[in-house]
Design an enzyme around this catalytic site. Structure first.
Site, PDB file in Angstrom:
ATOM      1  NE  ARG A  72      65.267 -26.785  10.234  1.00  0.00           N
ATOM      2  CZ  ARG A  72      66.367 -26.707  11.139  1.00  0.00           C
ATOM      3  NH1 ARG A  72      66.634 -27.036  12.403  1.00  0.00           N
ATOM      4  NH2 ARG A  72      67.040 -25.752  10.734  1.00  0.00           N
ATOM      5  CD  GLN A 103      74.892 -17.833  12.928  1.00  0.00           C
ATOM      6  OE1 GLN A 103      74.305 -17.885  13.875  1.00  0.00           O
ATOM      7  NE2 GLN A 103      74.585 -16.682  12.044  1.00  0.00           N
ATOM      8  CG  HIS A 121      75.269 -23.400  13.837  1.00  0.00           C
ATOM      9  ND1 HIS A 121      74.396 -22.352  13.909  1.00  0.00           N
ATOM     10  CD2 HIS A 121      76.330 -23.202  14.912  1.00  0.00           C
ATOM     11  CE1 HIS A 121      75.009 -21.483  15.049  1.00  0.00           C
ATOM     12  NE2 HIS A 121      75.886 -22.077  15.458  1.00  0.00           N
ATOM     13  CB  CYS A 158      74.213 -47.147  13.537  1.00  0.00           C
ATOM     14  SG  CYS A 158      76.115 -47.323  13.355  1.00  0.00           S
ATOM     15  CB  CYS A 161      76.964 -49.635  17.191  1.00  0.00           C
ATOM     16  SG  CYS A 161      76.225 -48.044  17.279  1.00  0.00           S
ATOM     17  N   GLY A 198      71.503 -11.587   7.560  1.00  0.00           N
ATOM     18  CA  GLY A 198      70.524 -12.330   8.061  1.00  0.00           C
ATOM     19  C   GLY A 198      70.509 -13.196   9.206  1.00  0.00           C
ATOM     20  N   PRO A 225      66.625  -6.865   7.095  1.00  0.00           N
ATOM     21  CG  PRO A 225      65.005  -8.271   6.499  1.00  0.00           C
ATOM     22  CD  PRO A 225      66.443  -8.206   6.506  1.00  0.00           C
TER      23      PRO A 225
HETATM   24  N1  NAD Z   1      68.448 -22.422   6.860  1.00  0.00           N
HETATM   25  C1  NAD Z   1      69.127 -23.051   7.851  1.00  0.00           C
HETATM   26  O1  NAD Z   1      69.720 -23.564   7.569  1.00  0.00           O
HETATM   27  C2  NAD Z   1      68.428 -22.391   9.043  1.00  0.00           C
HETATM   28  C3  NAD Z   1      67.047 -22.217   9.303  1.00  0.00           C
HETATM   29  C4  NAD Z   1      66.663 -21.711  10.550  1.00  0.00           C
HETATM   30  C5  NAD Z   1      67.569 -21.722  11.599  1.00  0.00           C
HETATM   31  N2  NAD Z   1      68.964 -21.906  11.393  1.00  0.00           N
HETATM   32  C6  NAD Z   1      69.871 -22.052  12.469  1.00  0.00           C
HETATM   33  O2  NAD Z   1      69.685 -20.834  13.363  1.00  0.00           O
HETATM   34  C7  NAD Z   1      70.680 -20.643  14.337  1.00  0.00           C
HETATM   35  C8  NAD Z   1      71.076 -18.957  14.229  1.00  0.00           C
HETATM   36  O3  NAD Z   1      69.965 -18.171  14.057  1.00  0.00           O
HETATM   37  P1  NAD Z   1      70.008 -17.247  12.878  1.00  0.00           P
HETATM   38  O4  NAD Z   1      70.936 -15.834  13.295  1.00  0.00           O
HETATM   39  O5  NAD Z   1      70.715 -18.020  11.690  1.00  0.00           O
HETATM   40  O6  NAD Z   1      68.555 -17.224  12.460  1.00  0.00           O
HETATM   41  P2  NAD Z   1      67.511 -16.610  13.274  1.00  0.00           P
HETATM   42  O7  NAD Z   1      66.317 -17.218  12.774  1.00  0.00           O
HETATM   43  O8  NAD Z   1      67.863 -16.258  14.770  1.00  0.00           O
HETATM   44  O9  NAD Z   1      67.371 -14.897  12.445  1.00  0.00           O
HETATM   45  C9  NAD Z   1      67.235 -14.662  11.430  1.00  0.00           C
HETATM   46  C10 NAD Z   1      67.612 -13.503  11.131  1.00  0.00           C
HETATM   47  O10 NAD Z   1      67.261 -13.094   9.563  1.00  0.00           O
HETATM   48  C11 NAD Z   1      66.600 -11.772   9.182  1.00  0.00           C
HETATM   49  N3  NAD Z   1      66.036 -11.985   8.091  1.00  0.00           N
HETATM   50  C12 NAD Z   1      64.831 -12.514   7.932  1.00  0.00           C
HETATM   51  N4  NAD Z   1      64.549 -12.309   6.342  1.00  0.00           N
HETATM   52  C13 NAD Z   1      65.830 -12.023   5.865  1.00  0.00           C
HETATM   53  C14 NAD Z   1      66.211 -11.886   4.470  1.00  0.00           C
HETATM   54  N5  NAD Z   1      65.257 -12.114   3.422  1.00  0.00           N
HETATM   55  N6  NAD Z   1      67.393 -11.199   4.221  1.00  0.00           N
HETATM   56  C15 NAD Z   1      68.242 -11.104   5.244  1.00  0.00           C
HETATM   57  N7  NAD Z   1      67.833 -11.267   6.455  1.00  0.00           N
HETATM   58  C16 NAD Z   1      66.694 -11.569   6.951  1.00  0.00           C
HETATM   59  C17 NAD Z   1      65.864 -11.695  10.555  1.00  0.00           C
HETATM   60  O11 NAD Z   1      65.482 -10.175  10.607  1.00  0.00           O
HETATM   61  C18 NAD Z   1      66.503 -12.184  11.572  1.00  0.00           C
HETATM   62  O12 NAD Z   1      67.506 -11.339  12.211  1.00  0.00           O
HETATM   63  C19 NAD Z   1      71.790 -21.599  13.877  1.00  0.00           C
HETATM   64  O13 NAD Z   1      71.830 -22.419  14.695  1.00  0.00           O
HETATM   65  C20 NAD Z   1      71.310 -21.989  12.633  1.00  0.00           C
HETATM   66  O14 NAD Z   1      71.813 -23.178  12.370  1.00  0.00           O
HETATM   67  C21 NAD Z   1      69.311 -22.235  10.156  1.00  0.00           C
HETATM   68 ZN    ZN Z   2      76.731 -46.726  15.551  1.00  0.00          ZN
END
Ligand code: NAD
Ligand code: ZN
Length: 254
Positions: A72, A103, A121, A158, A161, A198, A225
Site C-alpha cells: 500500500r 480518513q 487515521h 527499532c 529497543c 468519498g 457517485p
Molecule cells: N487512500 C487511502 O488512504 C485509503 C484507501 C483505502 C482505505 N482507507 C481507509 O478506509 C477507511 C474508511 O473508509 P472510507 O469511508 O474512507 O472508504 P471506503 O472505501 O469505505 O468508501 C469509499 C467511498 O468512496 C466512494 N467513491 C468511490 N470512488 C469515488 C470517487 N472517484 N469520488 C468520490 N467518491 C468515490 C464509494 O462510493 C464509497 O462510498 C479509513 O480507515 C481509511 O483510513 C484509506
Molecule cells: Zn522500540
C-alpha cells in the site's frame, strides 16, 4: 444538471464562513489508490481487514501485515494527487475558515497543495516501533519488492529497543490521534457547511462527524457517485466523483 448542482454548492460555499471538508478513500480513487469498500477492486473485497489491520494480526504474523502495508505504501507513493485534491487545495486557500479532515492515510492532499490536513487515521509513512512507540525514520521501501500485496516481509527493527516497526496508521480497535480528532470535532461543532467526499460513512468515530455537525445546524453536502451511510442525513447529494465535482465547484466560484 451537473452545472446546476455546482452552482448551488458554490452558493453554499460562498455564504458559509466555517466549512469542514471530510474526505475518505473515494477522494484518492481517481489517483489509482484502491478504496476499502464500494468498488470492484476495493481492498476489503479481496482481503480480510481483521487479518491485516489490527494489532492482534501484527502480533500473530507481522511479516504478512508489514508486506501488505509495504504494497500500500508503494501504491500511494507511485500515485499522484488528482484534479480533486488540487481543486480542494485552491478552494480551501480562499476560505480561511475551512478545515480539511481526512480518513486517508496517504499524503495526496498534501501533495495536491493542502498544507494543514487533519489525518484521523494516521499516516502510512509515519512508521514507529510496535513496542516502544519511538519513530522510525528509515525508508522501508528501499531495496524491497512491494509489487504484490500478499508478500511476507519481516518488518525492520527499532534502533532503540529492537522491537518490530509498524505502520503509522490507526488500526481497528485503536483510538484516533487525539489532537487531530479534537480539532476535527471542534470544527464540526462550529461548521455551517460540511462537504463529505468519498466515504462510505461506516468507520466510527470519523463517520459520526457529519451527524454531529448536522445536529449543530450545519448543512451537509455529499459528493459520492454512490449512496453511502451518510446519504440519509445529507441535504444535497452530488452524484459525481471527487476529481470531477471539485474542479467544477472551483470553476463555479471563479
Ligand atoms: N487512500 C487511502 O488512504 C485509503 C484507501 C483505502 C482505505 N482507507 C481507509 O478506509 C477507511 C474508511 O473508509 P472510507 O469511508 O474512507 O472508504 P471506503 O472505501 O469505505 O468508501 C469509499 C467511498 O468512496 C466512494 N467513491 C468511490 N470512488 C469515488 C470517487 N472517484 N469520488 C468520490 N467518491 C468515490 C464509494 O462510493 C464509497 O462510498 C479509513 O480507515 C481509511 O483510513 C484509506
Ligand atoms: Zn522500540
Amino acid at each position: 444538471m451537473q452545472g446546476e448542482i455546482a452552482t448551488t454548492v458554490a452558493a453554499d460555499w460562498r455564504q458559509a464562513q466555517r466549512i469542514v471538508v471530510l474526505t475518505g478513500a473515494g477522494m484518492s480513487a481517481e489517483s489509482g489508490v484502491a478504496t476499502f469498500r464500494g468498488a470492484r477492486h476495493a481492498l476489503w473485497e479481496r482481503f480480510d481487514p481483521m487479518q491485516l489491520a489490527t494489532a492482534e494480526a501484527f502480533r500473530a504474523d507481522s511479516a504478512l501485515v508489514w508486506g501488505w502495508y509495504l504494497w500500500r505504501m508503494a501504491a500511494a507513493r507511485a500515485a499522484a494527487a488528482n484534479a480533486g485534491h488540487r481543486a480542494l487545495a485552491a478552494l480551501a486557500a480562499d476560505k480561511p475558515g475551512c478545515t480539511v479532515v481526512t480518513q486517508n492515510v496517504d499524503d495526496l492532499h498534501e501533495r495536491g497543495g493542502s498544507p494543514a490536513v487533519l489525518h484521523l487515521h494516521g499516516d502510512l509513512f509515519a512508521h514507529r516501533c510496535f513496542d516502544c512507540s519511538r519513530e522510525y525514520d528509515g525508508d522501508p521501501l528501499i531495496g524491497v519488492d512491494a509489487s504484490a500485496p500478499q508478500q511476507r516481509v519481516p518488518p525492520p527493527r527499532c534502533h532503540h529497543c529492537g522491537g518490530p516497526i509498524r505502520p503509522g496508521v490507526v488500526w481497528f480497535g485503536e483510538s484516533l490521534p487525539e489532537r487531530a480528532f479534537a480539532a476535527a470535532l471542534s470544527a464540526c461543532e462550529r461548521a455551517e457547511l460540511v462537504l463529505v467526499i468519498g466515504t462510505s460513512g461506516l468507520v466510527h468515530p470519523a463517520a459520526g462527524l457529519p451527524a454531529l455537525a448536522k445536529r449543530q445546524g450545519a448543512r451537509i453536502i455529499e459528493i459520492n457517485p454512490e449512496a453511502s451511510a451518510i446519504s440519509s442525513l445529507a441535504d444535497l447529494h452530488w452524484r459525481s466523483t471527487a476529481a470531477r465535482a471539485l474542479p467544477q465547484l472551483r470553476d463555479a466560484l471563479a
